[in-house]
Design an enzyme around this catalytic site. Structure first.
Site, PDB file in Angstrom:
ATOM      1  N   SER A 241       3.741   4.994  16.189  1.00  0.00           N
ATOM      2  CA  SER A 241       4.746   5.830  16.870  1.00  0.00           C
ATOM      3  C   SER A 241       4.130   7.132  17.376  1.00  0.00           C
ATOM      4  O   SER A 241       4.358   7.535  18.520  1.00  0.00           O
ATOM      5  CB  SER A 241       5.951   6.095  15.969  1.00  0.00           C
ATOM      6  N   HIS A 271       5.411  -1.560  11.057  1.00  0.00           N
ATOM      7  CA  HIS A 271       5.542  -0.088  11.016  1.00  0.00           C
ATOM      8  C   HIS A 271       6.919   0.237  10.397  1.00  0.00           C
ATOM      9  O   HIS A 271       7.203  -0.206   9.279  1.00  0.00           O
ATOM     10  CB  HIS A 271       5.341   0.429  12.446  1.00  0.00           C
ATOM     11  N   HIS A 318      -1.502  -0.650   3.638  1.00  0.00           N
ATOM     12  CA  HIS A 318      -1.525   0.429   4.630  1.00  0.00           C
ATOM     13  C   HIS A 318      -2.846   0.389   5.386  1.00  0.00           C
ATOM     14  O   HIS A 318      -3.875   0.014   4.823  1.00  0.00           O
ATOM     15  CB  HIS A 318      -1.349   1.804   3.965  1.00  0.00           C
ATOM     16  N   ARG A 327       4.356   9.461  -0.877  1.00  0.00           N
ATOM     17  CA  ARG A 327       5.759   9.437  -0.432  1.00  0.00           C
ATOM     18  C   ARG A 327       6.559   8.451  -1.278  1.00  0.00           C
ATOM     19  O   ARG A 327       7.739   8.644  -1.536  1.00  0.00           O
ATOM     20  CB  ARG A 327       5.826   9.067   1.058  1.00  0.00           C
ATOM     21  N   ASP A 373       7.857   2.793   2.523  1.00  0.00           N
ATOM     22  CA  ASP A 373       9.007   1.926   2.781  1.00  0.00           C
ATOM     23  C   ASP A 373       9.421   1.094   1.565  1.00  0.00           C
ATOM     24  O   ASP A 373      10.516   0.547   1.542  1.00  0.00           O
ATOM     25  CB  ASP A 373       8.686   0.994   3.958  1.00  0.00           C
TER      26      ASP A 373
HETATM   27  N1  AMX Z   1       1.182  -8.633   2.339  1.00  0.00           N
HETATM   28  C1  AMX Z   1       0.416  -9.694   2.714  1.00  0.00           C
HETATM   29  N2  AMX Z   1      -0.723  -9.580   3.414  1.00  0.00           N
HETATM   30  C2  AMX Z   1      -1.125  -8.329   3.714  1.00  0.00           C
HETATM   31  C3  AMX Z   1      -0.430  -7.200   3.315  1.00  0.00           C
HETATM   32  C4  AMX Z   1       0.796  -7.379   2.616  1.00  0.00           C
HETATM   33  N3  AMX Z   1       1.576  -6.351   2.251  1.00  0.00           N
HETATM   34  N4  AMX Z   1      -1.096  -6.100   3.745  1.00  0.00           N
HETATM   35  C5  AMX Z   1      -2.185  -6.545   4.409  1.00  0.00           C
HETATM   36  N5  AMX Z   1      -2.199  -7.900   4.388  1.00  0.00           N
HETATM   37  C6  AMX Z   1      -3.164  -8.779   5.054  1.00  0.00           C
HETATM   38  C7  AMX Z   1      -3.174  -8.529   6.556  1.00  0.00           C
HETATM   39  O1  AMX Z   1      -2.079  -9.191   7.185  1.00  0.00           O
HETATM   40  C8  AMX Z   1      -4.538  -9.042   6.952  1.00  0.00           C
HETATM   41  O2  AMX Z   1      -4.471 -10.445   6.976  1.00  0.00           O
HETATM   42  P1  AMX Z   1      -5.328 -11.306   8.061  1.00  0.00           P
HETATM   43  O3  AMX Z   1      -6.760 -10.963   7.810  1.00  0.00           O
HETATM   44  O4  AMX Z   1      -4.971 -12.720   7.753  1.00  0.00           O
HETATM   45  O5  AMX Z   1      -4.859 -10.862   9.407  1.00  0.00           O
HETATM   46  C9  AMX Z   1      -5.397  -8.627   5.748  1.00  0.00           C
HETATM   47  O6  AMX Z   1      -4.478  -8.459   4.637  1.00  0.00           O
HETATM   48  C10 AMX Z   1      -6.157  -7.349   5.935  1.00  0.00           C
HETATM   49  O7  AMX Z   1      -5.248  -6.340   6.298  1.00  0.00           O
HETATM   50  P2  AMX Z   1      -5.549  -4.802   5.940  1.00  0.00           P
HETATM   51  O8  AMX Z   1      -6.783  -4.405   6.654  1.00  0.00           O
HETATM   52  O9  AMX Z   1      -5.470  -4.602   4.481  1.00  0.00           O
HETATM   53  O10 AMX Z   1      -4.263  -4.081   6.558  1.00  0.00           O
HETATM   54  P3  AMX Z   1      -3.985  -3.705   8.088  1.00  0.00           P
HETATM   55  O11 AMX Z   1      -4.531  -2.356   8.338  1.00  0.00           O
HETATM   56  O12 AMX Z   1      -4.371  -4.783   9.011  1.00  0.00           O
HETATM   57  O13 AMX Z   1      -2.382  -3.648   8.098  1.00  0.00           O
HETATM   58  C11 AMX Z   1      -0.230  -3.050   7.335  1.00  0.00           C
HETATM   59  C12 AMX Z   1      -1.687  -2.594   7.489  1.00  0.00           C
HETATM   60  C13 AMX Z   1       0.601  -1.882   6.838  1.00  0.00           C
HETATM   61  C14 AMX Z   1       0.295  -3.489   8.710  1.00  0.00           C
HETATM   62  C15 AMX Z   1      -0.193  -4.224   6.321  1.00  0.00           C
HETATM   63  O14 AMX Z   1      -0.605  -3.767   5.059  1.00  0.00           O
HETATM   64  C16 AMX Z   1       1.168  -4.871   6.224  1.00  0.00           C
HETATM   65  O15 AMX Z   1       1.467  -5.784   7.021  1.00  0.00           O
HETATM   66  N6  AMX Z   1       2.030  -4.437   5.239  1.00  0.00           N
HETATM   67  C17 AMX Z   1       3.372  -4.949   5.129  1.00  0.00           C
HETATM   68  C18 AMX Z   1       4.278  -4.314   6.169  1.00  0.00           C
HETATM   69  C19 AMX Z   1       4.513  -2.854   5.847  1.00  0.00           C
HETATM   70  O16 AMX Z   1       4.849  -2.477   4.735  1.00  0.00           O
HETATM   71  N7  AMX Z   1       4.409  -1.997   6.872  1.00  0.00           N
HETATM   72  C20 AMX Z   1       4.708  -0.556   6.726  1.00  0.00           C
HETATM   73  C21 AMX Z   1       3.499   0.329   6.754  1.00  0.00           C
HETATM   74  C22 AMX Z   1       3.873   1.786   6.660  1.00  0.00           C
HETATM   75  C23 AMX Z   1       4.605   2.234   7.875  1.00  0.00           C
HETATM   76  O17 AMX Z   1       4.061   2.308   8.966  1.00  0.00           O
HETATM   77  N8  AMX Z   1       5.874   2.522   7.768  1.00  0.00           N
END
Ligand code: AMX
Length: 441
Positions: A241, A271, A318, A327, A373
């Site tokens: 964002s 996000h 994250h 947070r 979250d």
């Molecule tokens: N559950 C399952 N798998 C997850 C995971 C979770 N909570 N967090 C990361 N992974 C996976 C990724 O999807 C990725 O898989 P891939 O290699 O098959 O594509 C792998 O682990 C490596 O990811 P990463 O480098 O650890 O994370 P990232 O920087 O790519 O993504 C985030 C970060 C937040 C998008 C991810 O942790 C996620 O999808 N979390 C769940 C959704 C969430 O809570 N989002 C909110 C974030 C905070 C915000 O912005 N409000």
């Protein structure tokens, strides 16, 4: 020039001179190397953005102008000594760089109240949308439709000198922040209270007024809203964002355009939408397991099933953080102090015990710990705000404080249009693999 605007300009123009000096003297200096892995993994870790409002440390979490969340909860002005800080105080800190006095914060609350009038056509735009359009769709469209009010747009058309862009940006930013609570509450009451709207109360603070217009007048909810608005306000410049607003603003699109675009990014499940996904997923678990109080073993099995289905565990992980999000911890402390034995809050705490070891064992997940979250929905739900499809809008109201303060800084610094270079996949392949392994795709 009014007092807060004057102070902002005084501070920001000093930094602007520094920005220009560094740019002029050191433009050829190499400050980082970029790996192919970084480009192919969402540009993580490349120092590409100048953002002064806050800085995220992977282990310690967010600091706003150097202050951690516990420090802010102690130092920022409050309405009552045992309450939560007023978000106006954090906005002042991010804009001007100093902890404000009680009087500064009161002045800012009053300033927002005088700017809070939303033109009727914006409500008409919301009303023209089907009620089943998501609250975030309505919120982004409403912000965009309010661009009719842009002072920057009018100043630009009138030929304003570029050194004064910041002035009309500041006015737009202040007006937009002041009006967001009314937009958000209007969408909430439209969707969930049969269009029974509540007028703003200009004597209330910014967050208290949002709660009031949503129909929530208890001191408990005001306290929660103040905490909520403070902890969600900013997370440095690279999140989707903040980065979107900065990018769109770099084309000199007005702050309404830039923030509407930012909100469509916040609406994504990776996000801000995660705050509603968390509650949705927990309710699904309760339904599937047919109990509000599952055992750790049942929860672990459910988590594994979600992962096997190729889904993420919402509220965990994250892109930058590598420890429990402070947070999350702030909300956990709030729950310990004010909430006893709430089934959903208890389940959030149970997940905090069960999820991280499972995610760690997978190996590829860089951060197995909870983010902001994972907690926020359970607190809102506890206090009766149960319509979780709305939760991302609350995140969006709060995030305006940091993102729009940064956007105003961008114009004082005279930041240029943003334009990184892109290449076809073949170009990247040629950088690393010029030999026989080369395959056509
Ligand atoms: N559950 C399952 N798998 C997850 C995971 C979770 N909570 N967090 C990361 N992974 C996976 C990724 O999807 C990725 O898989 P891939 O290699 O098959 O594509 C792998 O682990 C490596 O990811 P990463 O480098 O650890 O994370 P990232 O920087 O790519 O993504 C985030 C970060 C937040 C998008 C991810 O942790 C996620 O999808 N979390 C769940 C959704 C969430 O809570 N989002 C909110 C974030 C905070 C915000 O912005 N409000």
């Amino acid at each position: 020039m009014e007092y807060i605007k004057y102070r902002f300009f005084q501070k920001a123009s000093k930094c602007s001179k520094e920005f220009q000096r560094i740019k002029n003297e050191y433009s050829d200096k190499v400050i980082a190397q970029v790996t192919l892995g970084q480009v192919f993994s969402g540009m993580k870790g490349i120092p590409l953005l100048v953002t002064d409002t806050s800085k995220l440390d992977p282990n310690e979490g967010i600091r706003f102008k150097g202050y951690s969340i516990p420090e802010l909860r102690e130092k920022l002005p409050k309405i009552s000594p045992d309450g939560e800080p007023l978000p106006e105080g954090l906005f002042y800190l991010m804009l001007i760089g100093e902890i404000p006095t009680q009087e500064d914060v009161t002045n800012l609350s009053k300033d927002f109240a005088t700017r809070a009038h939303v033109p009727q056509h914006v409500f008409d735009v919301i009303d023209a949308m089907p009620k089943n359009s998501r609250p975030m769709t309505q919120f982004s469209a409403a912000i965009l439709s309010m661009a009719t009010e842009s002072i920057f747009q009018k100043a630009y058309r009138a030929g304003v000198n570029k050194k004064y862009y910041w002035d009309s940006f500041y006015e737009d930013v202040m007006n937009l922040i002041a009006r967001l609570p009314h937009l958000a509450a209007y969408i909430y009451r439209r969707n969930f209270y049969n269009d029974k709207h509540i007028e703003p109360n200009p004597r209330l603070d910014w967050a208290g007024n949002l709660a009031h217009m949503m129909g929530q007048d208890s001191e408990d909810i005001r306290r929660l809203f103040r905490l909520y608005m403070v902890i969600h306000a900013d997370h440095e410049g690279g999140n989707v964002s903040a980065h979107t607003a900065h990018l769109v603003g770099s084309a000199l699109s007005n702050p309404y355009y830039a923030y509407a675009a930012a909100m469509t990014g916040l609406a994504g499940p990776l996000h801000g939408f995660a705050n509603q996904d968390v509650i949705h997923w927990m309710f699904q678990m309760i339904e599937d397991l047919d109990t509000e109080t599952p055992t750790d073993e049942q929860v672990a099995a459910y988590i594994k099933q979600t992962l096997e289905e190729g889904r993420v565990i919402p509220g965990y992980g994250h892109a930058v953080l590598r420890k429990t999000d402070p947070r999350f911890t702030a909300q956990q402390e709030f729950a310990e102090k004010y909430i006893k034995d709430d089934p959903l809050v208890n389940l959030v705490n149970q997940l905090y015990r069960v999820v991280p070891p499972i995610l760690s064992n997978i190996g590829k997940i860089k951060n197995p710990w909870p983010n902001v979250d994972a907690y926020s929905g359970s607190l809102l739900y506890h206090y009766g705000i149960k319509e979780y499809t709305f939760y991302t809008v609350l995140f969006g109201v709060s995030r305006a404080l940091g993102v729009l303060a940064s956007l105003t800084n961008d114009r004082v610094y005279g930041m240029p249009i943003e334009r990184p270079t892109s290449h076809p996949l073949e170009w990247f392949r040629d950088q690393v693999d010029k030999g026989e392994n080369k395959r056509k795709c």
